[in-house]
Design an enzyme around this catalytic site. Structure first.
Site, PDB file in Angstrom:
ATOM      1  N   THR A  12      47.369  78.453  52.867  1.00  0.00           N
ATOM      2  CA  THR A  12      46.129  77.997  53.491  1.00  0.00           C
ATOM      3  C   THR A  12      46.320  78.109  54.999  1.00  0.00           C
ATOM      4  O   THR A  12      47.352  77.705  55.513  1.00  0.00           O
ATOM      5  CB  THR A  12      45.829  76.535  53.124  1.00  0.00           C
ATOM      6  OG1 THR A  12      45.663  76.438  51.708  1.00  0.00           O
ATOM      7  CG2 THR A  12      44.555  76.062  53.793  1.00  0.00           C
TER       8      THR A  12
ATOM      9  N   ARG B 136      34.277  73.652  50.655  1.00  0.00           N
ATOM     10  CA  ARG B 136      35.115  74.320  49.668  1.00  0.00           C
ATOM     11  C   ARG B 136      34.244  75.211  48.783  1.00  0.00           C
ATOM     12  O   ARG B 136      33.083  74.928  48.550  1.00  0.00           O
ATOM     13  CB  ARG B 136      35.810  73.252  48.812  1.00  0.00           C
ATOM     14  CG  ARG B 136      36.910  73.748  47.878  1.00  0.00           C
ATOM     15  CD  ARG B 136      38.190  73.935  48.651  1.00  0.00           C
ATOM     16  NE  ARG B 136      39.289  74.390  47.815  1.00  0.00           N
ATOM     17  CZ  ARG B 136      40.255  73.603  47.347  1.00  0.00           C
ATOM     18  NH1 ARG B 136      40.231  72.309  47.591  1.00  0.00           N
ATOM     19  NH2 ARG B 136      41.246  74.104  46.647  1.00  0.00           N
TER      20      ARG B 136
END
Length: 366
Positions: free
Chosen positions: A354, A79
């Protein structure tokens, strides 16, 4: 549409050309992680809304049992990370008020990208093919271009004004200032140059080379806080995946900082004792209980889950039978509960897309 079925392997992505890239890797003898790396870079080219080298991601890996080793589940966290200079008041003015747009549409909102480090970390540990082999399809698509289909155009057209507001972006994603049309060819030569550098020099090209210099320079020119040290210090982290049981099967998914795996397990835990098969797939009753479970899970997710480097995530408490029983009992069999009335359930109160892709190879690795 008729579902696609395969006997030996499967690649599922949001863009047909990226899917073909993954299938090509598998046909050439690569494993699921090899294909995932190649798909990741391909999506950065052919699915620019959501695929990226400037963002980050998660990888859940299942390694199939072999004669040499038992089956194993792994999770890689790549991330984006906040720059070191980030503070709790980064998006506030001098009066402590949140400044609209600073957290969503400014250079201060930019995190340290993790995708390149994540894909290379996975490839080095679990892949079997060279970085050059896995990146070549993406480089080809960026340099020579690809034909845009209606689905590609529909996505690009949602950001026409955003492209127009940034001249360097307009040069790529608009055609003489106007939106592209189906059948046009989209070429991305600058992206091809960056991908070639990464293919040659690996993560150093992105985190320590000229790409890093350009990222930092752009940040400083627009009141951002990204530094060379932020990029040079970035690491991808291996973590233990989350596991839960449902209907006699084991679910393996992403742990925090992703909230999705915990949410899936909480929803499944709530509905597992219910006779969904008797009620019927997509029946009103099945749908009602699923939606109600999702409402309650989202309230918990929004209040309790965050980055494990900073937050103590109460995953065990959220998935405990006592908590799931209590949540399930709060569902009214006849009436939908307004989401505004649902609060987090462990104690006091405290973006839009996403891209996911899934790959299974012939050995059962996923």
């Amino acid at each position: 549409d008729v579902p696609v079925v395969a006997d030996n392997a499967m690649v599922v992505t949001a863009q047909h050309l990226a899917t073909r890239v993954g299938v090509g890797v598998l046909k050439d003898g690569g494993n699921a992680v090899d294909a995932a790396v190649a798909v990741g870079y391909a999506l950065a080219v052919v699915h620019p809304c959501c695929g990226n080298i400037g963002g980050g991601g998660f990888m859940v890996v299942h390694l199939a049992k072999t004669k040499e080793a038992p089956a194993k589940d792994m999770f890689l966290d790549f991330r984006e990370k906040a720059p070191a200079a980030a503070t709790p008041t980064l998006f506030q003015n001098e009066d402590g008020e949140v400044v609209e747009g600073l957290s969503t549409d400014s250079y201060r909102a930019v995190g340290v990208p993790g995708t390149v480090m994540g894909l290379e970390t996975a490839r080095k540990r679990l892949g079997t093919m060279s970085r050059k082999r896995l990146m070549t399809p993406a480089i080809h698509l960026a340099e020579n271009g690809y034909t845009l289909q209606t689905g590609d155009i529909n996505i690009l057209n949602t950001r026409t004004q955003d492209f127009a507001d940034q001249p360097n972006v307009a040069d790529i994603f608009l055609k003489d200032g106007a939106p592209y049309a189906a059948g046009d060819t989209l070429k991305q030569p600058e992206l091809a140059t960056s991908l070639k550098a990464i293919a040659r020099k690996g993560t150093d090209a992105f985190y320590k080379g000229h790409i890093a210099d350009e990222l930092v320079a752009a940040s400083h020119a627009h009141d951002g806080i990204l530094t060379r040290a932020d990029l040079a210090n970035y690491t991808a982290e291996w973590r233990a995946p989350i596991r839960c049981d449902y209907d006699g099967k084991t679910v393996v998914s992403a742990p925090p900082p992703s909230s999705g795996g915990t949410a899936i397990c909480e929803i499944l835990g709530m509905v597992d004792p219910l006779p969904l098969a008797d009620w019927g797939y997509a029946s009103a009753k099945t749908s009602h209980y699923l939606i109600e479970a999702e409402r309650r899970t989202f309230a918990d997710r929004n209040n309790y889950l965050g980055d494990p480097d900073f937050v103590d995530n109460p995953v065990d408490a959220l998935l405990a039978d006592t908590h799931l029983d209590k949540r399930r009992a709060s569902i009214d069999a006849e009436t939908a509960t307004p989401s505004s009335e649902i609060q987090a359930s462990l104690g006091p109160d405290e973006g839009t897309h996403t891209t996911h892709y899934s790959i299974v190879d012939s050995a059962g690795n996923a």
